[in-house]
Design a protein around this motif. Structure first.
Motif, mmCIF file in Angstrom:
data_model
loop_
_atom_site.group_PDB
_atom_site.id
_atom_site.type_symbol
_atom_site.label_atom_id
_atom_site.label_comp_id
_atom_site.label_asym_id
_atom_site.label_seq_id
_atom_site.Cartn_x
_atom_site.Cartn_y
_atom_site.Cartn_z
ATOM 1 N N ARG A 67 59.106 -50.903 21.583
ATOM 2 C CA ARG A 67 58.192 -50.547 22.662
ATOM 3 C C ARG A 67 57.015 -51.509 22.659
ATOM 4 N NH1 ARG A 67 55.090 -44.723 23.099
ATOM 5 N NH2 ARG A 67 53.950 -45.127 25.038
ATOM 6 N N PRO A 68 56.623 -52.020 23.801
ATOM 7 C CA PRO A 68 55.461 -52.919 23.829
ATOM 8 C C PRO A 68 54.225 -52.213 23.302
ATOM 9 C CG PRO A 68 56.648 -52.972 25.915
ATOM 10 C CD PRO A 68 57.222 -51.833 25.127
ATOM 11 N N MET A 69 53.351 -52.985 22.691
ATOM 12 C CA MET A 69 52.127 -52.408 22.166
ATOM 13 C C MET A 69 51.259 -51.882 23.294
ATOM 14 S SD MET A 69 51.088 -55.031 19.122
ATOM 15 C CE MET A 69 51.336 -56.462 20.167
ATOM 16 N N PRO A 70 50.527 -50.796 23.050
ATOM 17 C CA PRO A 70 49.701 -50.213 24.101
ATOM 18 C C PRO A 70 48.623 -51.179 24.553
ATOM 19 C CG PRO A 70 49.180 -49.241 21.974
ATOM 20 C CD PRO A 70 50.413 -50.064 21.787
ATOM 21 N N HIS A 71 48.252 -51.062 25.790
ATOM 22 C CA HIS A 71 47.241 -51.942 26.362
ATOM 23 C C HIS A 71 45.946 -51.855 25.545
ATOM 24 C CE1 HIS A 71 44.973 -54.198 29.296
ATOM 25 N NE2 HIS A 71 44.072 -53.230 29.337
ATOM 26 N N GLY A 72 45.406 -52.989 25.227
ATOM 27 C CA GLY A 72 44.144 -53.023 24.518
ATOM 28 C C GLY A 72 44.273 -53.077 23.009
ATOM 29 N N LEU A 73 45.471 -52.860 22.451
ATOM 30 C CA LEU A 73 45.612 -52.943 21.009
ATOM 31 C C LEU A 73 45.609 -54.406 20.588
ATOM 32 C CD1 LEU A 73 46.210 -51.684 18.212
ATOM 33 C CD2 LEU A 73 48.634 -51.942 18.746
ATOM 34 N N ASP A 74 44.760 -54.740 19.659
ATOM 35 C CA ASP A 74 44.684 -56.102 19.136
ATOM 36 C C ASP A 74 45.474 -56.167 17.834
ATOM 37 O OD1 ASP A 74 44.116 -58.583 18.223
ATOM 38 O OD2 ASP A 74 41.972 -58.256 17.938
ATOM 39 N N PRO A 75 46.680 -56.729 17.841
ATOM 40 C CA PRO A 75 47.490 -56.751 16.609
ATOM 41 C C PRO A 75 46.849 -57.575 15.507
ATOM 42 C CG PRO A 75 48.451 -58.193 18.247
ATOM 43 C CD PRO A 75 47.340 -57.439 18.935
ATOM 44 N N ASP A 76 45.921 -58.460 15.870
ATOM 45 C CA ASP A 76 45.290 -59.304 14.866
ATOM 46 C C ASP A 76 44.078 -58.633 14.227
ATOM 47 O OD1 ASP A 76 47.145 -61.226 15.685
ATOM 48 O OD2 ASP A 76 45.820 -61.910 17.273
ATOM 49 N N GLY A 77 43.710 -57.457 14.716
ATOM 50 C CA GLY A 77 42.580 -56.738 14.150
ATOM 51 C C GLY A 77 42.986 -55.450 13.474
ATOM 52 N N LEU A 78 44.216 -55.370 12.998
ATOM 53 C CA LEU A 78 44.693 -54.162 12.345
ATOM 54 C C LEU A 78 43.890 -53.886 11.080
ATOM 55 C CD1 LEU A 78 48.549 -54.764 12.607
ATOM 56 C CD2 LEU A 78 47.191 -53.165 13.964
ATOM 57 N N THR A 79 43.518 -52.630 10.896
ATOM 58 C CA THR A 79 42.779 -52.261 9.694
ATOM 59 C C THR A 79 43.710 -52.232 8.490
ATOM 60 O OG1 THR A 79 43.146 -49.907 10.106
ATOM 61 C CG2 THR A 79 41.130 -50.897 11.011
ATOM 62 N N VAL A 80 43.118 -52.410 7.312
ATOM 63 C CA VAL A 80 43.894 -52.390 6.067
ATOM 64 C C VAL A 80 43.059 -51.721 4.983
ATOM 65 C CG1 VAL A 80 43.097 -54.694 5.384
ATOM 66 C CG2 VAL A 80 45.232 -53.791 4.437
ATOM 67 N N GLY A 81 43.719 -50.966 4.158
ATOM 68 C CA GLY A 81 43.103 -50.366 2.985
ATOM 69 C C GLY A 81 44.153 -50.255 1.895
ATOM 70 N N VAL A 82 43.724 -50.170 0.650
ATOM 71 C CA VAL A 82 44.698 -50.123 -0.444
ATOM 72 C C VAL A 82 44.335 -49.024 -1.427
ATOM 73 C CG1 VAL A 82 45.113 -52.600 -0.240
ATOM 74 C CG2 VAL A 82 43.512 -51.767 -1.957
ATOM 75 N N GLU A 83 45.350 -48.596 -2.169
ATOM 76 C CA GLU A 83 45.195 -47.688 -3.296
ATOM 77 C C GLU A 83 45.723 -48.407 -4.537
ATOM 78 O OE1 GLU A 83 46.059 -43.616 -0.697
ATOM 79 O OE2 GLU A 83 47.666 -44.637 -1.799
ATOM 80 N N GLU A 84 44.862 -48.551 -5.531
ATOM 81 C CA GLU A 84 45.246 -49.209 -6.785
ATOM 82 C C GLU A 84 45.303 -48.181 -7.901
ATOM 83 O OE1 GLU A 84 44.470 -53.480 -7.752
ATOM 84 O OE2 GLU A 84 42.486 -52.896 -7.027
ATOM 85 N N GLU A 85 46.351 -48.255 -8.702
ATOM 86 C CA GLU A 85 46.493 -47.392 -9.870
ATOM 87 C C GLU A 85 46.332 -48.229 -11.141
ATOM 88 O OE1 GLU A 85 49.683 -44.464 -7.573
ATOM 89 O OE2 GLU A 85 50.355 -45.713 -9.244
ATOM 90 N N PHE A 86 45.613 -47.664 -12.112
ATOM 91 C CA PHE A 86 45.327 -48.371 -13.361
ATOM 92 C C PHE A 86 45.668 -47.484 -14.553
ATOM 93 C CE2 PHE A 86 42.198 -49.865 -10.232
ATOM 94 C CZ PHE A 86 42.407 -51.235 -10.272
ATOM 95 N N LEU A 87 45.882 -48.125 -15.702
ATOM 96 C CA LEU A 87 46.041 -47.426 -16.971
ATOM 97 C C LEU A 87 44.784 -47.604 -17.811
ATOM 98 C CD1 LEU A 87 49.677 -48.481 -17.959
ATOM 99 C CD2 LEU A 87 48.939 -46.189 -17.304
ATOM 100 N N LEU A 88 44.504 -46.598 -18.644
ATOM 101 C CA LEU A 88 43.441 -46.689 -19.630
ATOM 102 C C LEU A 88 44.054 -46.945 -20.998
ATOM 103 C CD1 LEU A 88 41.258 -43.682 -18.472
ATOM 104 C CD2 LEU A 88 40.651 -46.108 -18.284
ATOM 105 N N VAL A 89 43.474 -47.878 -21.754
ATOM 106 C CA VAL A 89 43.963 -48.163 -23.104
ATOM 107 C C VAL A 89 42.795 -48.116 -24.069
ATOM 108 C CG1 VAL A 89 45.870 -49.579 -22.265
ATOM 109 C CG2 VAL A 89 43.710 -50.668 -22.874
ATOM 110 N N ASN A 90 43.082 -47.730 -25.304
ATOM 111 C CA ASN A 90 42.080 -47.706 -26.353
ATOM 112 C C ASN A 90 41.660 -49.136 -26.697
ATOM 113 O OD1 ASN A 90 41.383 -47.838 -29.416
ATOM 114 N ND2 ASN A 90 41.137 -45.670 -28.889
ATOM 115 N N ALA A 91 40.366 -49.386 -26.733
ATOM 116 C CA ALA A 91 39.880 -50.751 -26.943
ATOM 117 C C ALA A 91 40.256 -51.296 -28.310
ATOM 118 C CB ALA A 91 38.364 -50.792 -26.769
ATOM 119 N N ARG A 92 40.438 -50.426 -29.292
ATOM 120 C CA ARG A 92 40.760 -50.887 -30.639
ATOM 121 C C ARG A 92 42.270 -51.023 -30.847
ATOM 122 N NH1 ARG A 92 42.190 -48.379 -35.215
ATOM 123 N NH2 ARG A 92 41.827 -46.335 -34.272
#
Length: 388
Positions: free
Chosen positions: A16-41
């Motif tokens: 389907r064609p993109m709706p009028h006025g949608l700017d495909p080059d201005g799409l928003t982006v966000g991320v979710e990062e997962e991390f592990l914790l390790v004992n420093a010693r």
């Protein structure tokens, strides 16, 4: 009434064609990062996430618990530019690194733990996680894994389904670029992304089917729920899914990237692929599930340094060549956002210095010590080293 499954050779309607006025080059982006914790010693994984969460809650919006007490997750705000996203990624890692240090811990961006006993995992105190154990038993042993999820804003669910179909062929390449989990149970698994293979054992995980419509997507989710393959919609663990909370499409195939630069690269490439999909004038290629799963396995095994599979043509090629094909495919979108130069520079750096998985193995090979691998990971996470 549920829609029937779409045969792999069945033609889908033209996008389907993109709706009028949608700017495909201005799409928003966000991320979710997962991390592990390790004992420093000891450098072993540490189940102290509740303490770090409590100490960092006022300093870092978007911070939240994960499935196990080894893990933390932080989500960026919605971003429009590479500079904004890069700044948020650096701030999150810097803040969490500092708070972890206050508790005798280090922060590690890796797809899988390197040192320490992780089975059975110390689950975060929540009824939902207890239900996971009751329903899925030993599958929950592999919950101490860290992924990287990219959200791109969508104009509507019909467009999100179109994007999902068009992104399916590129999942193996994104996985290979991100591969950062060669060690599990204190040994080398022989795979660049062991996280992906462990996670794929869940009945609701793996590459998404090819969908004809949002109704078809919803029908597939209902099947997961009805059969018990998922407890709720949040357990739709496909590598691409329509977010149940935000007006976004979520790409979930990647390992936790080792560095801020790699995290930025993967997010920008994903957004460019989404923009390219929205601009498509032809239906997405029909790739059978078995062929796509085979291509994803090859990426999980070989990573960036080995061979990969062009899922459309079924060709086995050097993965480095497939990464260049991805960039060429998304080039117009990258040029439109002004991200082509930064993506080219960041990808060239990874190709030159090798993937996170290869760097982990290189660190181990120097002295045959897994503590050296953890030291590399925590240094990269904190930004203390370049891609070395």
């Amino acid at each position: 009434m549920n829609e029937p499954d779409v045969a792999v050779d069945e033609a889908l309607p033209a996008p389907r064609p993109m709706p009028h006025g949608l700017d495909p080059d201005g799409l928003t982006v966000g991320v979710e990062e997962e991390f592990l914790l390790v004992n420093a010693r000891t450098r072993r994984v540490a189940s102290q996430a509740p303490s770090v969460l409590a100490a960092a809650a006022d300093r870092l919006p978007g911070l939240r618990p994960e499935l196990t007490r080894f893990q933390l997750e932080v989500a960026t705000a919605t971003c429009r530019t590479a500079e904004e996203l890069h700044r948020q990624l650096r701030t999150a890692r810097g803040t969490l690194t500092a708070v972890a240090r206050e508790h005798g811990l280090r922060l590690a961006a890796t797809g899988s733990p390197v040192l320490g006993r992780v089975t059975p995992p110390p689950l975060t105190d929540h009824p939902r996680y207890e239900a996971l154990i009751g329903q899925y038993g030993a599958l929950a042993d592999a919950l101490s894994l860290c992924g990287y999820h990219v959200h791109v804003g969508m104009p509507g669910r019909e467009y999100a389904v179109q994007v999902s179909n068009h992104l399916r062929p590129w999942l193996p390449v994104l996985l290979a670029i991100s591969a950062n989990s060669p060690f599990w149970d204190e040994r080398d698994t022989g795979h660049a992304s062991w996280r992906y293979l462990l996670w794929s054992r869940w009945p609701s995980a793996g590459p998404p089917p090819r969908f004809a419509s949002p109704a078809h997507y919803d029908s597939a989710v209902r099947t997961l729920l009805h059969t018990g393959a998922a407890l709720d919609a949040g357990m739709t663990y496909w590598d691409i899914r329509l977010s149940a909370v935000h007006p976004t499409i979520e790409v979930r195939v990647c390992d936790a990237p080792a560095t801020v630069d790699e995290a930025l690269l993967l997010a920008l490439l994903t957004r460019a692929l989404v923009a390219t999909a929205l601009a498509a004038t032809e239906p997405a290629p029909a790739i059978p599930q078995h062929a796509l799963r085979a291509a994803l396995w090859r990426s999980a095994r070989d990573g960036l340094e080995g061979m990969g599979v062009d899922a459309v043509e079924r060709e086995v090629l050097p993965m480095r060549e497939l990464t260049q094909r991805l960039v060429e495919h998304a080039r117009p979108a990258l040029e439109a956002t002004g991200d082509l130069a930064v993506c080219t520079e960041l990808l060239d750096a990874v190709l030159r210095r090798n993937s996170g998985a290869a760097r982990q193995r290189r660190a181990f090979c120097r002295r045959q010590r897994l503590t050296d691998v953890v030291d590399l990971l925590t240094a990269q996470t904190a930004g203390a080293t370049a891609l070395t």
